[in-house]
Design a protein around this motif. Structure first.
Motif, PDB file in Angstrom:
ATOM      1  N   ARG A   2      54.802 -55.074 -83.188  1.00 37.66           N
ATOM      2  CA  ARG A   2      54.201 -55.053 -84.544  1.00 37.66           C
ATOM      3  C   ARG A   2      55.234 -55.407 -85.588  1.00 37.66           C
ATOM      4  O   ARG A   2      54.993 -56.167 -86.527  1.00 37.66           O
ATOM      5  CB  ARG A   2      53.638 -53.657 -84.841  1.00 37.66           C
ATOM      6  N   LEU A   3      56.410 -54.826 -85.417  1.00 37.00           N
ATOM      7  CA  LEU A   3      57.510 -55.093 -86.366  1.00 37.00           C
ATOM      8  C   LEU A   3      57.853 -56.589 -86.375  1.00 37.00           C
ATOM      9  O   LEU A   3      57.996 -57.196 -87.441  1.00 37.00           O
ATOM     10  CB  LEU A   3      58.705 -54.255 -85.926  1.00 37.00           C
ATOM     11  N   LEU A   4      57.955 -57.165 -85.188  1.00 33.72           N
ATOM     12  CA  LEU A   4      58.339 -58.584 -85.115  1.00 33.72           C
ATOM     13  C   LEU A   4      57.257 -59.473 -85.722  1.00 33.72           C
ATOM     14  O   LEU A   4      57.559 -60.441 -86.438  1.00 33.72           O
ATOM     15  CB  LEU A   4      58.578 -58.996 -83.660  1.00 33.72           C
ATOM     16  N   ARG A   5      55.999 -59.166 -85.450  1.00 36.72           N
ATOM     17  CA  ARG A   5      54.918 -59.994 -86.027  1.00 36.72           C
ATOM     18  C   ARG A   5      54.972 -59.936 -87.543  1.00 36.72           C
ATOM     19  O   ARG A   5      54.803 -60.925 -88.234  1.00 36.72           O
ATOM     20  CB  ARG A   5      53.555 -59.542 -85.496  1.00 36.72           C
ATOM     21  N   GLN A   6      55.220 -58.733 -88.086  1.00 36.78           N
ATOM     22  CA  GLN A   6      55.318 -58.574 -89.536  1.00 36.78           C
ATOM     23  C   GLN A   6      56.515 -59.371 -90.086  1.00 36.78           C
ATOM     24  O   GLN A   6      56.411 -60.107 -91.063  1.00 36.78           O
ATOM     25  CB  GLN A   6      55.495 -57.092 -89.869  1.00 36.78           C
ATOM     26  N   TRP A   7      57.632 -59.230 -89.414  1.00 38.89           N
ATOM     27  CA  TRP A   7      58.877 -59.855 -89.851  1.00 38.89           C
ATOM     28  C   TRP A   7      58.739 -61.377 -89.885  1.00 38.89           C
ATOM     29  O   TRP A   7      59.181 -62.044 -90.834  1.00 38.89           O
ATOM     30  CB  TRP A   7      60.002 -59.445 -88.901  1.00 38.89           C
ATOM     31  N   ALA A  67      57.170 -52.516 -93.946  1.00 39.23           N
ATOM     32  CA  ALA A  67      55.906 -53.212 -94.243  1.00 39.23           C
ATOM     33  C   ALA A  67      54.900 -53.033 -93.109  1.00 39.23           C
ATOM     34  O   ALA A  67      53.687 -52.977 -93.346  1.00 39.23           O
ATOM     35  CB  ALA A  67      56.182 -54.695 -94.491  1.00 39.23           C
ATOM     36  N   ALA A  68      55.392 -52.966 -91.866  1.00 43.24           N
ATOM     37  CA  ALA A  68      54.489 -52.817 -90.719  1.00 43.24           C
ATOM     38  C   ALA A  68      54.176 -51.347 -90.435  1.00 43.24           C
ATOM     39  O   ALA A  68      53.463 -51.038 -89.485  1.00 43.24           O
ATOM     40  CB  ALA A  68      55.123 -53.458 -89.479  1.00 43.24           C
ATOM     41  N   GLN A  69      54.730 -50.467 -91.246  1.00 44.61           N
ATOM     42  CA  GLN A  69      54.575 -49.019 -91.067  1.00 44.61           C
ATOM     43  C   GLN A  69      55.013 -48.573 -89.671  1.00 44.61           C
ATOM     44  O   GLN A  69      54.340 -47.784 -89.006  1.00 44.61           O
ATOM     45  CB  GLN A  69      53.146 -48.597 -91.365  1.00 44.61           C
ATOM     46  N   VAL A  70      56.125 -49.137 -89.261  1.00 45.64           N
ATOM     47  CA  VAL A  70      56.756 -48.735 -88.001  1.00 45.64           C
ATOM     48  C   VAL A  70      57.932 -47.828 -88.361  1.00 45.64           C
ATOM     49  O   VAL A  70      58.825 -48.230 -89.115  1.00 45.64           O
ATOM     50  CB  VAL A  70      57.256 -49.971 -87.221  1.00 45.64           C
ATOM     51  N   ARG A 113      68.855 -55.414 -93.156  1.00 40.88           N
ATOM     52  CA  ARG A 113      67.930 -55.209 -94.279  1.00 40.88           C
ATOM     53  C   ARG A 113      66.571 -55.842 -93.994  1.00 40.88           C
ATOM     54  O   ARG A 113      65.533 -55.250 -94.249  1.00 40.88           O
ATOM     55  CB  ARG A 113      68.522 -55.791 -95.568  1.00 40.88           C
ATOM     56  N   GLU A 114      66.593 -57.066 -93.461  1.00 45.18           N
ATOM     57  CA  GLU A 114      65.321 -57.739 -93.142  1.00 45.18           C
ATOM     58  C   GLU A 114      64.527 -56.948 -92.111  1.00 45.18           C
ATOM     59  O   GLU A 114      63.322 -56.790 -92.226  1.00 45.18           O
ATOM     60  CB  GLU A 114      65.598 -59.132 -92.565  1.00 45.18           C
ATOM     61  N   LEU A 115      65.226 -56.484 -91.104  1.00 43.94           N
ATOM     62  CA  LEU A 115      64.576 -55.718 -90.035  1.00 43.94           C
ATOM     63  C   LEU A 115      63.954 -54.441 -90.598  1.00 43.94           C
ATOM     64  O   LEU A 115      62.794 -54.110 -90.317  1.00 43.94           O
ATOM     65  CB  LEU A 115      65.630 -55.383 -88.966  1.00 43.94           C
ATOM     66  N   LEU A 116      64.701 -53.740 -91.421  1.00 44.28           N
ATOM     67  CA  LEU A 116      64.211 -52.475 -91.977  1.00 44.28           C
ATOM     68  C   LEU A 116      63.049 -52.712 -92.931  1.00 44.28           C
ATOM     69  O   LEU A 116      62.082 -51.939 -92.954  1.00 44.28           O
ATOM     70  CB  LEU A 116      65.361 -51.742 -92.688  1.00 44.28           C
TER      71      LEU A 116
END
Ligand code: HPA
Length: 252
Positions: free
Chosen positions: A244-249, A151-154, A143-146
């Motif tokens: 990008r996803l990781l930076r957002q997360w 949020a990062a629009q990935v 859930r956190e990953l998704l």
């Protein structure tokens, strides 16, 4: 007792041997009761969070899928203080929504591997574990990953079945056709026993599949031959989205 200062451990697969996002990095090479991990654990920060990174095949890709010491890799991450693991897995795509460069967060898996040490219960005297594995990936971590991807629009495929094959050769068309019939969406060589061992170790575990190619016979070109150049090229492109996803997360 392990330190517990790692927010997230990340295991990199084929083509992901370091994390550009990781800063203030130090290295550890923890010896575990199962032996040595594939290489050093790089510990640093991404945004506000402490992250540990390990290249599954070693940083020079010297360890093939069937020879990886999966137990030592996971135990090493646990020893440096991680309690949850994001596994990056380079995979082939089988179903239409999982084409090259797609990111897929599977919620199921089928294990086709054989002859690998796949449990902590190997040595005489170790307690016999029958861990629940109906849902092989940790729901909260998925859930956190998704949410971070959103949020990062990935773009990310939410759900799907990972088929874990033995490798190191790629599959035949017939094998992929069978896997499709079985319900697999993606195919890779390292998803098991890693996920099962993570459950036995009590680690949270989620998979982010990076689709590098159409699996044998699954794409639009019936004569396609899969090359490592194609695999690494697509992983390199998709890895920018993963960053990008990781930076957002991990920002907050
Ligand atoms: N099959 C298995 N593993 C893979 C593939 C594939 O087509 N591509 C990348 N890893």
């Amino acid at each position: 007792m392990p330190m517990t200062d790692i927010d997230l451990a990340i295991i990199g697969g084929t083509g992901v041997y370091a994390l550009a996002e990781l800063s203030d990095t130090r290295s550890e090479l923890p010896e575990t009761r199962y032996g040595m991990p594939s290489g050093p654990v790089r510990i640093g920060t991404i945004g506000a969070r402490r992250v540990a990174f390990l290249a599954r095949h070693g940083e020079g890709h010297g360890v093939p899928p069937h020879r990886i010491n999966y137990r030592a890799n996971l135990a090493a991450l646990q020893q440096v203080g991680a309690s949850r693991v994001l596994a990056l897995n380079t995979v082939g795509g089988i179903t239409a929504r999982c084409g090259p460069r797609a990111l897929v967060c599977p919620d199921q898996l089928i294990d086709y591997t054989w002859g690998r040490i796949s449990t902590l219960c190997e040595e005489a005297g170790t307690p016999v574990l029958h861990v629940d594995f109906g849902d092989p990936y940790t729901a909260a971590l998925r859930r956190e990953l998704l949410a971070a991807a959103s949020a990062a629009q990935v773009a990310i495929v939410d759900g799907g079945c990972y088929g874990a094959t033995q490798g190191p050769r790629l599959e035949t068309r017939a094998e992929i056709a069978r896997m499709r019939r079985d319900g697999c969406d993606i195919v890779g060589m390292t998803g098991m026993p890693e996920a099962g061992l993570a459950r036995e170790l009590g680690l949270g575990y989620a998979c982010l599949g990076i689709v590098a190619n159409w699996a044998a016979g699954a794409g639009p070109d019936p004569d396609e031959v899969i090359t490592m150049d194609e695999v690494l090229g697509n992983v390199a492109v998709a890895t920018a989205d993963v960053g990008r996803l990781l930076r957002q997360w991990l920002a907050g």
